[in-house]
Structure formats: structure tokens, C-alpha cells
Design a protein around this motif. Structure first.
Motif, PDB file in Angstrom:
ATOM      1  N   UNK A  41       0.820  -1.219   0.000  1.00 40.56           N
ATOM      2  CA  UNK A  41       0.000   0.000   0.000  1.00 40.56           C
ATOM      3  C   UNK A  41       0.850   1.264   0.000  1.00 40.56           C
ATOM      4  N   UNK A  42       2.170   1.101  -0.109  1.00 37.90           N
ATOM      5  CA  UNK A  42       3.056   2.267  -0.157  1.00 37.90           C
ATOM      6  C   UNK A  42       3.457   2.806   1.193  1.00 37.90           C
ATOM      7  N   UNK A  43       3.172   2.045   2.277  1.00 32.59           N
ATOM      8  CA  UNK A  43       3.590   2.445   3.623  1.00 32.59           C
ATOM      9  C   UNK A  43       4.954   1.833   3.917  1.00 32.59           C
ATOM     10  N   UNK A  44       5.689   2.421   4.896  1.00 32.95           N
ATOM     11  CA  UNK A  44       7.046   1.930   5.130  1.00 32.95           C
ATOM     12  C   UNK A  44       7.398   1.666   6.588  1.00 32.95           C
ATOM     13  N   UNK A  45       6.840   2.406   7.540  1.00 32.79           N
ATOM     14  CA  UNK A  45       7.325   2.311   8.921  1.00 32.79           C
ATOM     15  C   UNK A  45       6.544   1.278   9.718  1.00 32.79           C
ATOM     16  N   UNK A  46       6.961   0.016   9.644  1.00 37.91           N
ATOM     17  CA  UNK A  46       6.273  -1.068  10.331  1.00 37.91           C
ATOM     18  C   UNK A  46       6.380  -0.941  11.841  1.00 37.91           C
ATOM     19  N   UNK A  47       7.506  -0.416  12.363  1.00 40.08           N
ATOM     20  CA  UNK A  47       7.690  -0.327  13.816  1.00 40.08           C
ATOM     21  C   UNK A  47       6.634   0.568  14.450  1.00 40.08           C
ATOM     22  N   UNK A  48       6.444   1.769  13.912  1.00 37.60           N
ATOM     23  CA  UNK A  48       5.472   2.691  14.502  1.00 37.60           C
ATOM     24  C   UNK A  48       4.041   2.214  14.272  1.00 37.60           C
ATOM     25  N   UNK A  49       3.734   1.705  13.077  1.00 38.34           N
ATOM     26  CA  UNK A  49       2.372   1.244  12.787  1.00 38.34           C
ATOM     27  C   UNK A  49       1.999   0.062  13.670  1.00 38.34           C
ATOM     28  N   UNK A  99      -8.469 -12.566   2.813  1.00 31.78           N
ATOM     29  CA  UNK A  99      -7.613 -11.639   2.045  1.00 31.78           C
ATOM     30  C   UNK A  99      -8.003 -10.198   2.350  1.00 31.78           C
ATOM     31  N   UNK A 100      -7.128  -9.498   3.028  1.00 30.96           N
ATOM     32  CA  UNK A 100      -7.453  -8.165   3.539  1.00 30.96           C
ATOM     33  C   UNK A 100      -6.372  -7.158   3.170  1.00 30.96           C
ATOM     34  N   UNK A 101      -6.765  -5.875   3.129  1.00 34.50           N
ATOM     35  CA  UNK A 101      -5.795  -4.788   3.029  1.00 34.50           C
ATOM     36  C   UNK A 101      -5.185  -4.580   4.409  1.00 34.50           C
ATOM     37  N   UNK A 102      -4.147  -3.756   4.499  1.00 35.79           N
ATOM     38  CA  UNK A 102      -3.392  -3.646   5.751  1.00 35.79           C
ATOM     39  C   UNK A 102      -4.225  -3.107   6.902  1.00 35.79           C
ATOM     40  N   UNK A 103      -5.122  -2.146   6.662  1.00 38.41           N
ATOM     41  CA  UNK A 103      -5.879  -1.559   7.763  1.00 38.41           C
ATOM     42  C   UNK A 103      -6.893  -2.537   8.367  1.00 38.41           C
ATOM     43  N   UNK A 104      -7.782  -3.179   7.568  1.00 33.51           N
ATOM     44  CA  UNK A 104      -8.682  -4.158   8.181  1.00 33.51           C
ATOM     45  C   UNK A 104      -7.944  -5.336   8.803  1.00 33.51           C
ATOM     46  N   UNK A 174       1.043 -15.698  -0.012  1.00 30.59           N
ATOM     47  CA  UNK A 174       0.026 -15.064   0.840  1.00 30.59           C
ATOM     48  C   UNK A 174      -0.995 -16.083   1.319  1.00 30.59           C
ATOM     49  N   UNK A 175      -1.430 -16.987   0.420  1.00 25.24           N
ATOM     50  CA  UNK A 175      -2.420 -18.003   0.793  1.00 25.24           C
ATOM     51  C   UNK A 175      -1.849 -18.958   1.840  1.00 25.24           C
ATOM     52  N   UNK A 176      -0.584 -19.323   1.691  1.00 21.62           N
ATOM     53  CA  UNK A 176       0.059 -20.203   2.671  1.00 21.62           C
ATOM     54  C   UNK A 176       0.138 -19.521   4.038  1.00 21.62           C
ATOM     55  N   UNK A 177       0.479 -18.241   4.034  1.00 21.98           N
ATOM     56  CA  UNK A 177       0.535 -17.495   5.296  1.00 21.98           C
ATOM     57  C   UNK A 177      -0.839 -17.403   5.929  1.00 21.98           C
ATOM     58  N   UNK A 178      -1.857 -17.146   5.130  1.00 21.49           N
ATOM     59  CA  UNK A 178      -3.221 -17.051   5.649  1.00 21.49           C
ATOM     60  C   UNK A 178      -3.676 -18.368   6.268  1.00 21.49           C
ATOM     61  N   UNK A 179      -3.247 -19.498   5.686  1.00 26.25           N
ATOM     62  CA  UNK A 179      -3.614 -20.806   6.227  1.00 26.25           C
ATOM     63  C   UNK A 179      -3.034 -21.029   7.609  1.00 26.25           C
ATOM     64  N   UNK A 180      -1.883 -20.398   7.895  1.00 22.28           N
ATOM     65  CA  UNK A 180      -1.273 -20.575   9.217  1.00 22.28           C
ATOM     66  C   UNK A 180      -2.138 -19.990  10.325  1.00 22.28           C
ATOM     67  N   UNK A 181      -2.928 -18.979  10.011  1.00 21.79           N
ATOM     68  CA  UNK A 181      -3.814 -18.404  11.015  1.00 21.79           C
ATOM     69  C   UNK A 181      -4.902 -19.410  11.412  1.00 21.79           C
ATOM     70  N   UNK A 182      -5.382 -20.178  10.449  1.00 18.27           N
ATOM     71  CA  UNK A 182      -6.396 -21.193  10.750  1.00 18.27           C
ATOM     72  C   UNK A 182      -5.791 -22.339  11.547  1.00 18.27           C
ATOM     73  N   UNK A 183      -4.591 -22.769  11.158  1.00 19.59           N
ATOM     74  CA  UNK A 183      -3.897 -23.833  11.903  1.00 19.59           C
ATOM     75  C   UNK A 183      -3.718 -23.424  13.364  1.00 19.59           C
TER      76      UNK A 183
END
Length: 416
Positions: A41-49, A99-104, A174-183
Motif C-alpha cells: 500500500x506504499x507504507x514503510x514504517x512497520x515499527x510505529x504502525x 484476504x485483507x488490506x493492511x488496515x482491516x 500469501x495463501x500459505x501465510x493465511x492458512x497458518x492463522x487457521x492452523x
């Protein structure tokens, strides 16, 4: 003291095994995945967010827990509140797979974190119903220890899926990562069932009309409890010390991966190092429980605070490469479980048992408000200075303050 764990103690410990899977995933995978959504989404500062997201979750818990904790001290209510928060956390953990954008995504992550931390307040208070006073340190330490080692099973499965899934299954990364949340959610639920099947609330406040009288008397109870805390100098001095040092512990845990990501350390190295942390933490947490029976819980807490002060200095001045991150992960593993476990059990020794949830509600005010300040401090300092290392260094001030209060507090559990 018997060396064997009772069935009820084992059932209580298993919830640490279940929820720790989500804690580990939230520390290692979720920030990296959130970072990829932010970058897209063009954002950069993961630490503060990420820091602001964790701050919001902590603030909600700090505001809710004293009130709900007082209600939960009524007979039969503790497990109902526990189920409500645990269920919310598990469902939200599954929802992260959408499958979500960063804010939701961050909003659902905040909800899942609230569910987790809310359930832990009632779970911590269940300790006094599960075992005897002289076994608090031992059982609490085993909870954290088995939580660390048990959480590695779904975590390793998740990491294998993330790295091997795209080639073996033909799924996107992304799909593999999303599956880890269900596991992780399935694991969390599975290891909660034994606790729910065997738990009985032994210590409680009796009312003639459970909810009606409890609601009417809650604010009066909270006022009386606050007054009792103020009058109990060893208790409030420990709570203030806890406020400061648990800030450092929680902030290091929640911000470590995002900090490493911003330093440019490869995500594979970050995840592998954090996995090693779990294996180091397992024997160290159990050892802490044993050492507390010889030296006292407070002495061991003091030792861990000093160790964390050294860890913060190391992270601020020397952490630049993956090798240093591995060293940091091992050092954190040595003391993380011990200080968390003994804080939980030591506090349980200082409070009246029939008002445990209410007192643990205040415990959460101090613990979660500290988390608000810690993550907010790191996020804001990093945003202002543009240097994440300076943000991490600010944690040292809180640890020094904790040392002062711990040294001034007279330990009422001391045998001297």
C-alpha cells in the motif's frame, strides 16, 4: 511439595500451550505479513504502525479488565468471561486468513489480541483455584515453559507451509501465510478444551442474585479494592515495579520482529531465531520455578529485570545483523518465561483469594497500561528520530524505575 502434577494442574497448563501458539505467530509471522501489506500500500514504517496497533489493544484491555474482573469474582462467572474472550480471540485469529488490506488486517489483529489478553486475565486468576499456595511458582512456571515448547509444533508446521507450500501445493505465499492463522486457531481451541472440561471456581464472592447484585456492587467493590491496595504497601510497590518492568518485557516481545525487519534482517533469520527462543525458554522457565523455591520469587524477578536491562542495551547498541538478533533471541528466551511466570504467581501470593479476578483486573491495568506506554514510546521515539535503536533504548528508563521500587519493597513472602 509433590513433584507430580495433578490432573487439574495439567489441564490449566495446557491453555498456555494453546494460546502460546497465537502469541508466537503474532510475534514472528503476523508483523512480517503486516509489513508486506503495508509495503503493497506504499507504507514503510512497520515499527510505529505495529506499535500503535498493539497500543490500542492494550488500552482496551486496561480499561475493561478491572470492571469485568470484579464481575467474574462472582460464583460461576469467571469461566463465562474466559470463554467469551477466548472465543473472540480464536474467531478473530481465523478471520486473519481472509484476504485483507493492511488496515482491516490490523483491526482484526487488534480484536484477536484483545481476545487473547482478556482470556489471560481470567486464566491467570484461575491459578488460585487450580493448585495450592505453595505450588503457585512451580505450576505457573510450568505453564509458561510448556507453552513455549508446545507452541513450536503448530509454528513449525506453519513455517513449513509458508516456505514449502507454494512449490508443493501450488498456493501463493500469501495463501500459505493465511492458512497458518487457521492452523493456529485450531491448535488454540484444541488445547483449551481440557481446561474448560475440568475447571471449577473454588474461590469466589457469594451473592444472592448473581448478576444483578454483582453489577450493583461492582463499583463499590472496585473502590474498596483500590483502597485496600493503597493500604498494602508491599503490594502497591510491587505493582508499580511490575508496571515498569513488564512494560519492557511486553514491548521487547511485541516489537522484536518488526524491529529486526526495519533493520533489514532477513525474515527467515528472524523466524528461525524466534523459534530457538522457544526452546531456550522451556528449560529456563522451569529452572526459574525451581530457583524461586530456594532464593524466593522476588530475588529471581530482580535478576531478570537486571538481565533485561542488559538485553535492551545490547539491542540498542550492538544489534545490526542476523547474528546479533540470534544472540538477542537466546538472551530473551533465558529470562522471558521466568519473569512472566513468577510475576503471575508472586502476585497471587499477595492478594485475597476470594477477590482474585478483581485484583488480577488491577494487575492487568498495570500490565497492559505499561504495554501502552512501552509500545507508544518506542513507536513515537522512532517516528520522531527516524532511528528505531533510540526507540528501543528508551525502555531502559522503565527498567531502572522498576529496579528502584523492587529494591525498596519489603517482601512479605520472605522467610527471613
Amino acid at each position: 511439595m509433590s513433584a507430580r502434577m495433578t490432573t487439574r494442574e495439567k489441564q490449566w497448563i495446557l491453555y498456555d500451550v494453546g494460546n502460546s501458539a497465537f502469541v508466537l505467530l503474532s510475534t514472528a509471522v503476523v508483523p512480517i505479513y503486516a509489513n508486506s501489506l503495508l509495503e503493497a500500500a506504499g507504507q514503510s514504517n512497520i515499527v510505529s504502525t505495529w506499535g500503535y496497533a498493539q497500543t490500542i489493544a492494550s488500552l482496551v484491555i486496561a480499561l475493561l479488565m478491572p470492571l469485568l474482573g470484579s464481575l467474574a469474582d462472582v460464583q460461576g462467572m469467571k469461566v463465562k468471561f474466559f470463554i467469551g474472550f477466548f472465543g473472540t480471540g480464536a474467531v478473530a485469529c481465523c478471520a486473519l486468513a481472509l484476504p485483507l488490506a493492511w488496515l482491516p488486517f490490523l483491526v482484526i489483529c487488534v480484536i484477536a489480541t484483545i481476545g487473547l489478553n482478556g482470556s489471560l486475565t481470567f486464566y491467570d486468576a484461575m491459578l488460585i483455584d487450580t493448585t495450592s499456595h505453595d505450588r503457585f511458582d512451580k505450576v505457573s512456571s510450568h505453564g509458561f515453559a510448556w507453552g513455549y515448547i508446545g507452541s513450536t509444533i503448530p509454528f513449525i508446521a506453519s513455517i513449513a507451509l509458508i516456505f514449502l507450500g507454494p512449490d508443493l501445493l501450488g498456493w501463493s505465499a500469501a495463501a500459505c501465510t493465511q492458512a497458518t492463522f487457521i492452523i493456529t486457531a485450531i491448535w488454540w481451541v484444541a488445547f483449551t478444551i481440557p481446561l474448560l472440561s475440568g475447571y471449577k471456581q473454588v474461590h469466589y464472592r457469594v451473592t444472592t442474585d448473581h448478576m444483578a447484585q454483582a453489577v450493583r456492587g461492582t463499583f463499590s467493590e472496585l473502590r474498596n479494592t483500590f483502597r485496600d491496595i493503597v493500604r498494602n504497601k508491599p503490594l502497591w510497590m510491587f505493582m508499580i515495579a511490575f508496571f515498569f518492568y513488564i512494560d519492557a518485557v511486553n514491548t521487547v516481545i511485541s516489537m522484536s520482529t518488526s524491529y529486526g525487519t526495519q533493520l533489514g534482517i532477513d525474515s527467515t533469520q528472524l523466524v528461525a531465531a524466534l523459534l530457538v527462543t522457544q526452546f531456550v525458554a522451556f528449560p529456563c522457565a522451569i529452572a526459574y520455578g525451581k530457583l524461586s523455591s530456594r532464593f524466593g520469587a522476588k530475588t529471581m524477578i530482580l535478576t531478570a529485570v537486571i538481565a533485561y536491562l542488559c538485553i535492551v542495551f545490547f539491542a540498542s547498541f550492538f544489534l545490526k545483523t542476523a547474528t546479533e538478533f540470534w544472540i538477542l533471541a537466546i538472551l530473551v528466551g533465558m529470562f522471558q518465561g521466568g519473569i512472566q511466570a513468577l510475576s503471575r504467581s508472586y502476585y497471587g501470593k499477595l492478594i485475597p483469594k476470594n477477590k482474585a479476578n478483581e485484583y488480577y483486573g488491577f494487575y492487568d491495568i498495570f500490565g497492559k497500561t505499561a504495554s501502552i506506554i512501552g509500545t507508544f514510546l518506542v513507536a513515537t521515539t522512532t517516528s520522531i528520530t527516524g532511528n528505531a535503536s533510540i526507540g528501543v533504548l528508551s525502555i531502559a528508563l522503565l527498567l531502572v524505575a522498576a529496579l528502584v521500587f523492587l529494591l525498596l519493597q519489603k517482601d512479605p513472602t520472605s522467610k527471613d
